[in-house]
Enzyme design. Structure first.
Site, mmCIF file in Angstrom:
data_model
loop_
_atom_site.group_PDB
_atom_site.id
_atom_site.type_symbol
_atom_site.label_atom_id
_atom_site.label_comp_id
_atom_site.label_asym_id
_atom_site.label_seq_id
_atom_site.Cartn_x
_atom_site.Cartn_y
_atom_site.Cartn_z
ATOM 1 N N ARG A 1 -5.687 -10.084 -9.281
ATOM 2 C CA ARG A 1 -4.982 -10.310 -8.285
ATOM 3 C C ARG A 1 -6.086 -10.796 -7.531
ATOM 4 O O ARG A 1 -7.027 -10.443 -8.073
ATOM 5 C CB ARG A 1 -4.519 -9.073 -6.840
ATOM 6 C CG ARG A 1 -3.396 -9.941 -6.229
ATOM 7 C CD ARG A 1 -2.600 -8.520 -5.454
ATOM 8 N NE ARG A 1 -3.555 -7.859 -5.230
ATOM 9 C CZ ARG A 1 -2.574 -6.505 -4.659
ATOM 10 N NH1 ARG A 1 -1.810 -5.881 -4.492
ATOM 11 N NH2 ARG A 1 -4.065 -5.817 -4.012
ATOM 12 N N ARG B 1 -3.736 6.414 5.859
ATOM 13 C CA ARG B 1 -4.348 6.000 4.707
ATOM 14 C C ARG B 1 -5.421 6.713 5.170
ATOM 15 O O ARG B 1 -6.996 7.433 5.166
ATOM 16 C CB ARG B 1 -4.860 4.809 4.171
ATOM 17 C CG ARG B 1 -4.415 3.917 3.356
ATOM 18 C CD ARG B 1 -5.211 2.594 3.090
ATOM 19 N NE ARG B 1 -4.959 2.346 1.793
ATOM 20 C CZ ARG B 1 -3.807 1.421 1.952
ATOM 21 N NH1 ARG B 1 -2.997 1.428 1.991
ATOM 22 N NH2 ARG B 1 -4.685 0.594 -0.156
HETATM 23 P P1 AMP Z 1 -2.159 -2.119 -0.160
HETATM 24 O O1 AMP Z 1 -1.629 -3.372 -1.026
HETATM 25 O O2 AMP Z 1 -1.293 -0.563 0.156
HETATM 26 O O3 AMP Z 1 -3.646 -1.665 -1.821
HETATM 27 O O4 AMP Z 1 -3.673 -2.611 0.932
HETATM 28 C C1 AMP Z 1 -4.361 -3.822 0.954
HETATM 29 C C2 AMP Z 1 -5.319 -3.740 1.662
HETATM 30 O O5 AMP Z 1 -4.418 -4.172 2.992
HETATM 31 C C3 AMP Z 1 -6.095 -2.170 1.564
HETATM 32 O O6 AMP Z 1 -7.319 -2.650 0.942
HETATM 33 C C4 AMP Z 1 -7.060 -2.539 3.133
HETATM 34 O O7 AMP Z 1 -8.073 -3.699 3.318
HETATM 35 C C5 AMP Z 1 -5.316 -2.672 3.518
HETATM 36 N N1 AMP Z 1 -4.424 -1.967 4.745
HETATM 37 C C6 AMP Z 1 -3.365 -1.541 4.082
HETATM 38 N N2 AMP Z 1 -3.366 -0.817 4.671
HETATM 39 C C7 AMP Z 1 -3.585 0.240 5.946
HETATM 40 C C8 AMP Z 1 -4.055 1.303 6.307
HETATM 41 N N3 AMP Z 1 -2.727 2.469 6.402
HETATM 42 N N4 AMP Z 1 -5.078 1.319 6.721
HETATM 43 C C9 AMP Z 1 -6.049 0.869 6.749
HETATM 44 N N5 AMP Z 1 -5.878 -0.261 5.819
HETATM 45 C C10 AMP Z 1 -5.166 -1.274 5.319
#
Ligand code: AMP
Length: 194
Positions: A138, A97
């Site tokens: 959510r 990310r």
């Molecule tokens: P997602 O379900 O992929 O939208 O991830 C939910 C949350 O997890 C994000 O808003 C971040 O706070 C954290 N997160 C997930 N993947 C990452 C990553 N690769 N780097 C940093 N934070 C992450």
């Protein structure tokens, strides 16, 4: 090459803003092709739900829609990719990310004498993303958090589009279609590689 017969050695990244449906698409590709879909967001949410030491440290960050720091994420992804099921292939959903995280992924793969095959960008217009996110409801999907996540994506994750495009790894699909239509476009793209 990663064709239908050899999907179990596909090493790919799903890239796209929050709400683009990349997680849904990753799960469908995984179900068809046998490669594990690895969602770092799911892993972190699970850590929070379990109350593990990682979960305790990241809860506030997830609630605010910010990014967990690259160092912690390097630990998370390195451990996950070391698991047996990811030996011959994987589909990453939500990692990398940041440009720093892309460097970490390169380093992990280099140590394994492996390379990334493909980065699939799922493109969706921003107003549609906000509409979808509000509909998803959510607990962490308040409008403020959604907007925060989108701005974090624009600032920290969107630079990966050019990064991977310049390496010739990027393929974009139109994510503003039905789930089945997006999946069909992705399957086309994967079969071209057969
Ligand atoms: P997602 O379900 O992929 O939208 O991830 C939910 C949350 O997890 C994000 O808003 C971040 O706070 C954290 N997160 C997930 N993947 C990452 C990553 N690769 N780097 C940093 N934070 C992450």
């Amino acid at each position: 090459m990663a064709g239908v017969d050899s999907m179990n050695r596909l090493r790919a990244v799903m890239l796209g803003p929050p709400g683009s449906g990349k997680g849904t698409q990753a799960a469908l590709i995984s179900a068809r092709g046998g490669v594990p879909a690895i969602s770092t967001g799911d892993m972190l949410r699970q850590a929070v739900a379990e109350g593990s030491s990682l979960g305790v440290r990241v809860k506030e960050i997830l609630d605010a829609g910010r990014l967990v720091d690259d160092e912690k994420m390097a630990d998370v992804i390195e451990r996950r990719l070391a698991a047996k099921d990811a030996e011959t292939g994987f589909l990453l959903d939500g990692y990398p990310r940041t440009i720093g995280q892309a460097g970490t992924l390169d380093r992990i793969l280099e140590q394994r004498s492996q390379e990334l095959d493909l980065v699939i960008l799922v493109e969706v217009p921003e107003d549609e993303l906000i509409r979808r996110a509000l509909a998803r409801q959510r607990t962490d999907d308040t409008e403020d958090v959604i907007r925060k996540r989108l701005s974090v994506y624009r600032e920290q994750t969107a630079p990966l589009v050019d990064h991977y495009r310049s390496r010739g790894l990027l393929k974009a699909v139109d994510g503003d279609q039905s789930i089945d239509e997006v999946q069909a476009d992705i399957q086309d793209l994967l079969s071209v590689r057969a």
